[in-house]
Design a protein around this motif. Sequence first.
Motif, PDB file in Angstrom:
ATOM      1  N   GLN A 266      62.089  54.233  11.527  1.00  0.00           N
ATOM      2  CA  GLN A 266      63.497  54.504  11.208  1.00  0.00           C
ATOM      3  C   GLN A 266      64.438  53.532  11.924  1.00  0.00           C
ATOM      4  O   GLN A 266      65.542  53.884  12.345  1.00  0.00           O
ATOM      5  CB  GLN A 266      63.858  55.956  11.549  1.00  0.00           C
ATOM      6  N   GLN A 267      63.970  52.282  12.066  1.00  0.00           N
ATOM      7  CA  GLN A 267      64.786  51.235  12.681  1.00  0.00           C
ATOM      8  C   GLN A 267      65.684  50.616  11.614  1.00  0.00           C
ATOM      9  O   GLN A 267      65.212  50.200  10.566  1.00  0.00           O
ATOM     10  CB  GLN A 267      63.889  50.160  13.287  1.00  0.00           C
ATOM     11  N   THR A 268      66.972  50.564  11.884  1.00  0.00           N
ATOM     12  CA  THR A 268      67.916  49.957  10.947  1.00  0.00           C
ATOM     13  C   THR A 268      67.851  48.442  11.081  1.00  0.00           C
ATOM     14  O   THR A 268      67.907  47.904  12.186  1.00  0.00           O
ATOM     15  CB  THR A 268      69.342  50.450  11.232  1.00  0.00           C
ATOM     16  N   VAL A 269      67.722  47.757   9.940  1.00  0.00           N
ATOM     17  CA  VAL A 269      67.580  46.298   9.946  1.00  0.00           C
ATOM     18  C   VAL A 269      68.587  45.693   8.970  1.00  0.00           C
ATOM     19  O   VAL A 269      68.674  46.116   7.810  1.00  0.00           O
ATOM     20  CB  VAL A 269      66.151  45.874   9.537  1.00  0.00           C
ATOM     21  N   LEU A 270      69.349  44.704   9.439  1.00  0.00           N
ATOM     22  CA  LEU A 270      70.321  43.990   8.607  1.00  0.00           C
ATOM     23  C   LEU A 270      70.063  42.501   8.754  1.00  0.00           C
ATOM     24  O   LEU A 270      70.182  41.951   9.851  1.00  0.00           O
ATOM     25  CB  LEU A 270      71.751  44.328   9.053  1.00  0.00           C
ATOM     26  N   VAL A 271      69.703  41.855   7.652  1.00  0.00           N
ATOM     27  CA  VAL A 271      69.269  40.457   7.704  1.00  0.00           C
ATOM     28  C   VAL A 271      70.098  39.604   6.751  1.00  0.00           C
ATOM     29  O   VAL A 271      70.254  39.953   5.577  1.00  0.00           O
ATOM     30  CB  VAL A 271      67.771  40.336   7.334  1.00  0.00           C
ATOM     31  N   VAL A 272      70.621  38.484   7.266  1.00  0.00           N
ATOM     32  CA  VAL A 272      71.230  37.462   6.414  1.00  0.00           C
ATOM     33  C   VAL A 272      70.147  36.452   6.060  1.00  0.00           C
ATOM     34  O   VAL A 272      69.425  35.963   6.942  1.00  0.00           O
ATOM     35  CB  VAL A 272      72.400  36.758   7.141  1.00  0.00           C
ATOM     36  N   THR A 273      70.002  36.162   4.772  1.00  0.00           N
ATOM     37  CA  THR A 273      68.938  35.258   4.351  1.00  0.00           C
ATOM     38  C   THR A 273      69.327  34.469   3.097  1.00  0.00           C
ATOM     39  O   THR A 273      70.064  34.957   2.240  1.00  0.00           O
ATOM     40  CB  THR A 273      67.627  36.036   4.089  1.00  0.00           C
ATOM     41  N   HIS A 274      68.808  33.223   3.011  1.00  0.00           N
ATOM     42  CA  HIS A 274      68.912  32.438   1.777  1.00  0.00           C
ATOM     43  C   HIS A 274      67.747  32.750   0.837  1.00  0.00           C
ATOM     44  O   HIS A 274      67.775  32.366  -0.331  1.00  0.00           O
ATOM     45  CB  HIS A 274      68.882  30.934   2.104  1.00  0.00           C
TER      46      HIS A 274
ATOM     47  N   LYS B  14      87.175  38.690   2.534  1.00  0.00           N
ATOM     48  CA  LYS B  14      88.266  39.330   1.797  1.00  0.00           C
ATOM     49  C   LYS B  14      87.957  40.798   1.525  1.00  0.00           C
ATOM     50  O   LYS B  14      87.156  41.120   0.647  1.00  0.00           O
ATOM     51  CB  LYS B  14      88.509  38.582   0.473  1.00  0.00           C
ATOM     52  N   ASP B  15      88.535  41.660   2.342  1.00  0.00           N
ATOM     53  CA  ASP B  15      88.457  43.101   2.122  1.00  0.00           C
ATOM     54  C   ASP B  15      87.014  43.585   1.968  1.00  0.00           C
ATOM     55  O   ASP B  15      86.687  44.345   1.046  1.00  0.00           O
ATOM     56  CB  ASP B  15      89.293  43.482   0.891  1.00  0.00           C
ATOM     57  N   VAL B  16      86.153  43.165   2.871  1.00  0.00           N
ATOM     58  CA  VAL B  16      84.729  43.526   2.825  1.00  0.00           C
ATOM     59  C   VAL B  16      84.539  44.947   3.360  1.00  0.00           C
ATOM     60  O   VAL B  16      85.099  45.318   4.390  1.00  0.00           O
ATOM     61  CB  VAL B  16      83.884  42.531   3.653  1.00  0.00           C
ATOM     62  N   GLY B  17      83.745  45.728   2.660  1.00  0.00           N
ATOM     63  CA  GLY B  17      83.447  47.078   3.103  1.00  0.00           C
ATOM     64  C   GLY B  17      82.075  47.532   2.616  1.00  0.00           C
ATOM     65  O   GLY B  17      81.729  47.312   1.451  1.00  0.00           O
ATOM     66  N   PHE B  18      81.288  48.126   3.506  1.00  0.00           N
ATOM     67  CA  PHE B  18      79.983  48.701   3.138  1.00  0.00           C
ATOM     68  C   PHE B  18      79.495  49.547   4.304  1.00  0.00           C
ATOM     69  O   PHE B  18      80.046  49.509   5.403  1.00  0.00           O
ATOM     70  CB  PHE B  18      78.962  47.613   2.778  1.00  0.00           C
ATOM     71  N   GLN B  19      78.426  50.309   4.048  1.00  0.00           N
ATOM     72  CA  GLN B  19      77.828  51.158   5.072  1.00  0.00           C
ATOM     73  C   GLN B  19      76.315  50.961   5.070  1.00  0.00           C
ATOM     74  O   GLN B  19      75.728  50.649   4.026  1.00  0.00           O
ATOM     75  CB  GLN B  19      78.152  52.636   4.799  1.00  0.00           C
ATOM     76  N   VAL B  20      75.713  51.122   6.237  1.00  0.00           N
ATOM     77  CA  VAL B  20      74.258  51.023   6.363  1.00  0.00           C
ATOM     78  C   VAL B  20      73.765  52.272   7.077  1.00  0.00           C
ATOM     79  O   VAL B  20      74.246  52.615   8.158  1.00  0.00           O
ATOM     80  CB  VAL B  20      73.836  49.762   7.150  1.00  0.00           C
ATOM     81  N   LYS B  21      72.801  52.941   6.455  1.00  0.00           N
ATOM     82  CA  LYS B  21      72.258  54.181   7.022  1.00  0.00           C
ATOM     83  C   LYS B  21      71.159  53.897   8.052  1.00  0.00           C
ATOM     84  O   LYS B  21      70.555  52.824   8.049  1.00  0.00           O
ATOM     85  CB  LYS B  21      71.667  55.051   5.908  1.00  0.00           C
ATOM     86  N   ALA B  22      70.891  54.870   8.883  1.00  0.00           N
ATOM     87  CA  ALA B  22      69.789  54.781   9.840  1.00  0.00           C
ATOM     88  C   ALA B  22      68.474  54.614   9.090  1.00  0.00           C
ATOM     89  O   ALA B  22      68.218  55.302   8.097  1.00  0.00           O
ATOM     90  CB  ALA B  22      69.746  56.037  10.703  1.00  0.00           C
ATOM     91  N   GLY B  23      67.649  53.673   9.518  1.00  0.00           N
ATOM     92  CA  GLY B  23      66.360  53.439   8.892  1.00  0.00           C
ATOM     93  C   GLY B  23      66.411  52.629   7.613  1.00  0.00           C
ATOM     94  O   GLY B  23      65.396  52.492   6.930  1.00  0.00           O
ATOM     95  N   GLU B  24      67.554  52.051   7.301  1.00  0.00           N
ATOM     96  CA  GLU B  24      67.693  51.252   6.074  1.00  0.00           C
ATOM     97  C   GLU B  24      67.460  49.777   6.393  1.00  0.00           C
ATOM     98  O   GLU B  24      67.869  49.279   7.446  1.00  0.00           O
ATOM     99  CB  GLU B  24      69.088  51.452   5.483  1.00  0.00           C
ATOM    100  N   PHE B  25      66.808  49.082   5.476  1.00  0.00           N
ATOM    101  CA  PHE B  25      66.540  47.649   5.587  1.00  0.00           C
ATOM    102  C   PHE B  25      67.396  46.943   4.540  1.00  0.00           C
ATOM    103  O   PHE B  25      67.128  47.029   3.345  1.00  0.00           O
ATOM    104  CB  PHE B  25      65.046  47.400   5.364  1.00  0.00           C
ATOM    105  N   VAL B  26      68.447  46.266   5.005  1.00  0.00           N
ATOM    106  CA  VAL B  26      69.437  45.667   4.115  1.00  0.00           C
ATOM    107  C   VAL B  26      69.435  44.149   4.279  1.00  0.00           C
ATOM    108  O   VAL B  26      69.442  43.639   5.410  1.00  0.00           O
ATOM    109  CB  VAL B  26      70.845  46.217   4.413  1.00  0.00           C
ATOM    110  N   ALA B  27      69.433  43.422   3.172  1.00  0.00           N
ATOM    111  CA  ALA B  27      69.516  41.964   3.192  1.00  0.00           C
ATOM    112  C   ALA B  27      70.859  41.529   2.616  1.00  0.00           C
ATOM    113  O   ALA B  27      71.287  42.017   1.570  1.00  0.00           O
ATOM    114  CB  ALA B  27      68.378  41.357   2.385  1.00  0.00           C
ATOM    115  N   ILE B  28      71.528  40.628   3.310  1.00  0.00           N
ATOM    116  CA  ILE B  28      72.780  40.035   2.822  1.00  0.00           C
ATOM    117  C   ILE B  28      72.473  38.617   2.387  1.00  0.00           C
ATOM    118  O   ILE B  28      71.931  37.817   3.153  1.00  0.00           O
ATOM    119  CB  ILE B  28      73.859  40.016   3.919  1.00  0.00           C
ATOM    120  N   THR B  29      72.796  38.304   1.146  1.00  0.00           N
ATOM    121  CA  THR B  29      72.479  36.992   0.616  1.00  0.00           C
ATOM    122  C   THR B  29      73.678  36.430  -0.151  1.00  0.00           C
ATOM    123  O   THR B  29      74.677  37.106  -0.370  1.00  0.00           O
ATOM    124  CB  THR B  29      71.222  37.067  -0.284  1.00  0.00           C
ATOM    125  N   GLY B  30      73.554  35.176  -0.555  1.00  0.00           N
ATOM    126  CA  GLY B  30      74.630  34.484  -1.240  1.00  0.00           C
ATOM    127  C   GLY B  30      74.524  32.996  -0.968  1.00  0.00           C
ATOM    128  O   GLY B  30      73.814  32.571  -0.051  1.00  0.00           O
TER     129      GLY B  30
END
Length: 224
Positions: free
Chosen positions: A194-202, A23-39
């Motif tokens: 400076q590797q961009t990493v996006l991880v879904v995790t429990h 539902k209307d998801v929006g975000f940005q990820v920068k170069a070299g950022e390590f982001v975790a998506i959880t829920g």
Amino acid sequence: MNVLEVANLNKYFIEPVRNQVLKDVGFQVKAGEFVAITGKSGSGKSTLLYLLSTMDTDFEGSIMINGEQMKGKTNRWLAAFRNQHIGFVFQFHYLLPEFTSLENVMLPARKLGLYPKEQIEQRALDLLKLLDVDSQAAKRAALLSGGQQQRVAIARALINDPSIVMGDEPTGNLDSANSATVFGLFKELAKERQQTVLVVTHDEDFARRADRRIYMADGQIVEG
């Protein structure tokens, strides 16, 4: 510079009844950022990753990777873009068991076909060394330990120097020691290379220690 830009993203499942899962998801990820998506299970995080990976093209809104719009592209274009710009690390390593570690890492680069075999082999060896599994280069993937297999899978994800590495529960099959090692590798890749990493995790501990944590509930981002 933003490697990933998501805006007004909506996703519906039609069967058995129409159901809005993002539902209307929006975000940005920068170069070299390590982001975790959880829920929690059912929050929409895996559906979101599937869309970001370009494997599902049935969505409303905008997904930009490296300045390229993913909406409206052909499957052939998306397949070529994925191989060059997105590296994948899954819960299960998906290595070819009869191939050596080195051969598994080389596969995406040989498919891309931009460099001669000798250059690809050297790059693969360099990545195996970076991930401290170069001693296993000539060993068949089936004979590696679980932790070694996941390191080889990370090397494979990096072989084409992707814009972004996406992980789907990459520590889900690992014990706590190997999970900590994989987390450390991702952290190092983001900081040192400076590797961009996006991880879904429990794994909430894993998520909290990333550069940024995006928390999802009921198909929406509620934090991050």
